[in-house]
Design an enzyme around this catalytic site. Structure first.
Site, PDB file in Angstrom:
ATOM      1  N   ASP A  65     -11.422 -26.087 -55.663  1.00  0.00           N
ATOM      2  CA  ASP A  65     -12.336 -27.144 -56.099  1.00  0.00           C
ATOM      3  C   ASP A  65     -12.183 -27.273 -57.610  1.00  0.00           C
ATOM      4  O   ASP A  65     -11.718 -26.356 -58.281  1.00  0.00           O
ATOM      5  CB  ASP A  65     -13.771 -26.772 -55.714  1.00  0.00           C
ATOM      6  CG  ASP A  65     -14.735 -27.941 -55.865  1.00  0.00           C
ATOM      7  OD1 ASP A  65     -14.296 -29.025 -56.293  1.00  0.00           O
ATOM      8  OD2 ASP A  65     -15.927 -27.760 -55.559  1.00  0.00           O
TER       9      ASP A  65
ATOM     10  N   ASN B 221      26.915   5.697 -48.872  1.00  0.00           N
ATOM     11  CA  ASN B 221      27.188   7.140 -48.891  1.00  0.00           C
ATOM     12  C   ASN B 221      27.060   7.754 -47.506  1.00  0.00           C
ATOM     13  O   ASN B 221      27.892   8.557 -47.075  1.00  0.00           O
ATOM     14  CB  ASN B 221      26.233   7.841 -49.859  1.00  0.00           C
ATOM     15  CG  ASN B 221      26.764   7.829 -51.280  1.00  0.00           C
ATOM     16  OD1 ASN B 221      27.695   7.091 -51.596  1.00  0.00           O
ATOM     17  ND2 ASN B 221      26.178   8.642 -52.135  1.00  0.00           N
TER      18      ASN B 221
END
Length: 880
Positions: free
Chosen positions: A350, A680
């Protein structure tokens, strides 16, 4: 269904507390006031504080779900209950039986350290969340020892005297003692959209069998939409009627977009992990390697591949973000909402109090010709002073204007304001005259008028008059004045009860004009939001002309206007198109607000809604991010995810920036997991198949995972580049998948180059190979975070946080010294030659150079996709 269940609730089924023990609800509803207070051992002055404390100990907290604090040891034990930890503990036990207690002790130690890490970090996050929740905890106004006090809702007890007014949530099951035009919204229980009137006074015996007849009783969780009341608490917590249907009504909110994306990411990694470790285990078994070692190696791989710290990292990130936000006057009620807060690209609000000062002044009281009129002032003053419904700043402005001698007035009845009629009406008697006085939205009041009064004479409200009044309204609205129309009509002297059907044949008298000046900070606030990629849309009950005037004064360009009447005529598809163009929605009711929000969400936006009134609560809940302010009514604050301690868009934007930083740091952990760490672990799996020995022993692999996780725990503290937080960010699986495909192989390539160097250059033994690769893995897997964490090139243009630097350096330093330490024997490490460390420095440097080159290619190649996915305009969650 819920309504039926309420109606079927029988009085005798539910206990109520008093000094004599348990009594039926029928007694509590049918007792006269004095006897009721005596039975509850209470009084008009309320409970003595010591007595209230004693009752709290007897009856427990006023909570639907009794929160029992879990024993810390039990909670700590749950961290060992995940499948991977259980397998490791079982493997450690088998290791003891096979005569290797040292290896077993190492396995147990690693499991304990990993679980402790998660326990400590998440406990810290919980404490932070609890502290923030206390800041915005809802309270009830009660009488304690003859004084008004604010008490946390959870601390209310049977016998407490509570005071209620418009906007309050009913804090417990209460019997009304006094009331004044009291209207209660029971839709949370019954689904009925219209408020029901409640009043004091004992019920007849035949009325208590059906809860729908309980006109003197207030149900926990309902809200006051009009009037005021004084009531005594008779039920708390799980003894209330609301608790009986809580299973239907209290549902967990839907997962945020980020939560859904994180879950999909977890499932993706888990599927890859399961396939890979089963394959590796079978290959090692078929190669006739040690069964226990093969099992441990496969489990260690699973530990490394699984993003087991992701929930913890997210929790820490959210709690850290919430703490940072609280320092900027933004308090988070629901941690999960932070991610959506950072992703928000449309903010609906608003204008009052957000773009304007919310210091409304009544500046004009004019007749149908725009001339000052004392009758308009007098009638509007009587309406505002006698009304007990939802009080607005407009009422306060009228009452503060003064200068009215209303004389002796008796109030007969009231028809409270609601957001459908957009009017408030009172019926009063002054001397021999009884009149109905209505004020409200001009179009709603005028359509029910048949005549108008000018200089004491009534005239027909014909087309010419309507045109003249409409032009007057337009002219004042263009000046930025907000208008209320005022009308009246005489009614029968003998009548005492009135309804909305009586708001007809009105006599229009004029307008009250209000001025609410724009905030001085509004221009800057709008620029800040626009710079952050957030589109502001104004949703207001005010007129489009007033709203456009305010927008022009603060520099907000109007791209389109929709009114409530426009929306009424639109299909869902039409509204979906219209909400993209318009940024002002005027004269809308609460259900239309929800329609606008839902249409924006359906278009792929992450929508925030900011409100502070009773009528804002449904919209706050409908939005992706519900935002309210600290001085809002209870129902609005109760529905909100985020509470602003100051009603300022700049404060809101500060919170959005913190939300984006939280998202950014979470993404860093995910990107690390799908690049260096995943590469890895994939290399370890591949090497175990082609080498005649395991490339890394299970204990070494578990230690590698533990050290890597330690280095990652400080990612939530990391700095986030300013360029990253400038636009909304959204979780996108396509981006994650492409990042993994692009960067994951780089880590594996370097691992296999390391394997070649160790075999052909260093002629490494099994132990040296395992030690060297352990050290290289730690160095590349952890240090690369400094390149992955930023899009800047070169990476050192972005400054990491000190905790991240310290933990990373400490972890790498520990790994470098480990082969020379007393611990080396436990993990089967051997000292490495100096030439290897020279190789390692060159190798890590070249690794960084390649990652930087690939970053340049990746972000240049995918920049358009990334912009679309992050702003929600292109690919969404899970796009292929």
């Amino acid at each position: 269904m819920v309504k039926e269940k309420m109606a079927a609730s029988k009085a005798g089924n539910d206990p109520a507390f008093d000094k004599e023990g348990l009594v039926s609800i029928s007694d509590l509803l049918t007792l006269e006031r004095a006897e009721l207070l005596e039975r509850l051992n209470s009084s008009e002055a309320g409970l003595d504080p010591q007595d209230a404390g004693r009752r709290l100990g007897v009856y427990g907290k006023n909570e639907l779900v009794q929160r029992k604090k879990e024993n810390r040891l039990v909670k700590f034990g749950r961290y060992f209950a995940d499948p991977l930890s259980l397998i490791l503990l079982a493997a450690g036990s088998l290791t003891v039986l096979t005569g290797d207690p040292v290896s077993a002790a190492v396995i147990f130690t690693i499991v304990v350290l990993s679980s402790s890490l998660q326990f400590v970090q998440e406990r810290r996050a919980e404490r932070a969340s609890e502290e923030l929740s206390r800041k915005v905890a809802l309270t009830a106004t009660v009488m304690r020892g003859g004084e008004r006090k604010e008490v946390p809702l959870a601390d209310l007890v049977p016998g407490d005297i509570v005071l209620l007014s418009s906007g309050d949530i009913v804090p417990a099951g209460c019997r009304i003692l006094d009331s004044k035009d009291l209207y209660i919204d029971q839709s949370v229980l019954t689904g009925e959209s219209f408020p029901v009137e409640k009043s004091a006074g004992a019920l007849r015996e035949d009325m208590v069998q059906e809860s729908a007849n309980w006109t003197n009783y207030l149900f926990l969780g309902t809200s006051v939409t009009g009037g005021s009341a004084k009531a005594v608490v008779v039920r708390t917590g799980r003894s209330t009627e609301y608790a009986h249907i809580v299973e239907r009504l209290v549902q967990r909110r839907p997962l945020t977009e980020f939560e859904r994306g994180s879950r999909r990411f977890g499932y993706l990694i888990m599927r890859v992990t399961i396939v890979l470790i089963v394959f590796v285990f079978l290959i090692n078994v078929l190669d006739e390697r040690d069964l226990l070692q093969s099992l441990l190696f496969s489990v260690a791989l699973a530990v490394g591949l699984t993003p087991e710290l992701l929930p913890m990292i997210i929790t820490i990130n959210l709690s850290e973000g919430a703490l940072h936000m609280s320092r900027k006057d933004v308090v988070v009620k629901r941690l999960e909402s932070i991610q959506n807060y950072g992703s928000m690209d449309v903010l609906c609000t608003d204008k009052t109090g957000t773009l304007t000062e919310n210091e409304v002044a009544a500046v004009k009281f004019v007749d149908a010709r725009g001339e000052d009129d004392a009758l308009v002032l007098q009638l509007s003053y009587i309406n505002s002073s006698m009304g007990t419904g939802i009080k607005s700043p407009l009422d306060a402005a009228i009452l503060s204007h003064g200068g009215v001698d209303a004389g002796e007035i008796e109030k007969i009845d009231e028809i409270p304001f609601d957001f459908v009629r957009k009017k408030a009406t009172v019926v009063v008697r002054r001397g021999p005259e009884t009149i109905l006085i209505t004020k409200g939205a001009p179009e709603e009041v005028i359509k029910d008028a048949r005549t108008y009064e000018l200089k004491g004479k009534r005239r027909p409200l014909d087309q010419e008059a309507l045109g003249s009044i409409a032009e007057l309204s337009r002219s004042m609205s263009l000046d930025g004045l907000r208008l209320l129309a005022v009308a009246f009509r005489p009614v029968g002297h003998e009548r005492r009860s009135f309804s909305v059907d009586d708001e007809v044949d009105l006599v229009f008298v004029g307008f009250v004009a209000f001025l609410d000046p724009p905030k001085e900070s509004a221009k800057d606030s709008i620029k800040v939001l626009q710079g952050s990629g957030i589109e502001l849309k104004i949703i207001t009950g005010d007129s489009d002309l007033v709203t456009k005037k305010v927008c022009s004064e603060i520099g907000l360009q109007v791209t389109g206007v929709l009114t409530g009447r426009d929306i009424e005529k639109m299909s869902k598809a039409d509204l979906g198109n219209a909400v993209e163009r318009a940024n002002i929605f005027a004269r809308v009711n609460p259900s239309q607000k929800d329609d606008i929000i839902l249409a924006l969400k359906a278009n792929g936006h992450v929508v925030g809604y900011m409100g502070d009134g009773v009528n804002d609560a449904p919209s706050i809940r409908a939005a992706d991010v519900g935002i309210s302010v600290n001085n809002a009514v209870d129902v609005a604050k109760g529905a909100a995810d985020i509470i602003l301690m100051k009603n300022d868009l700049r404060v809101l934007n500060d919170g959005v920036m913190e939300g984006r930083k939280t998202f950014g740091n979470t993404m860093k952990y995910i990107q690390m997991g799908i690049s260096s760490n995943f590469g890895n672990m994939f290399s370890a799996a591949g090497a175990s198949i082609f080498l005649s020995f395991l490339p890394m022993l299970p204990l070494q692999l578990l230690l590698l995972n533990l050290l890597y996780n330690l280095s990652e725990t400080t990612i939530p503290t990391d700095n986030v580049d300013q360029e990253y937080v400038e636009r909304p960010k959204r979780m996108n699986i396509r981006y994650i998948r492409e990042f993994m495909i692009f960067f994951g192989p780089i880590s594996s390539i370097y691992d296999f180059l390391t394997f070649g160097a160790l075999i052909f250059l260093f002629h490494a033994t099994d132990a040296m190979f395992q030690t060297a690769w352990f050290v290289e893995s730690i160095a590349t897997q952890t240090l690369i975070v400094f390149a992955i964490r930023t899009r800047k090139r070169p990476f050192f243009r972005s400054r990491p946080s000190l905790p991240l630097v310290v933990t990373t350096v400490l972890v790498v330093s520990f790994a470098l010294m480990l082969p020379f330490s007393p611990l080396s024997g436990i993990f089967s490490f051997v000292p490495l030659p100096p030439s290897f460390y020279i190789f390692l420095i060159v190798f890590v440097a070249s690794y960084f150079l390649l990652v930087e080159l690939m970053k340049s290619l990746f972000y240049r190649r995918h920049s358009q996709d990334l912009d679309e996915s992050e702003e929600g305009k292109g690919s969404g969650l899970g796009t292929n």
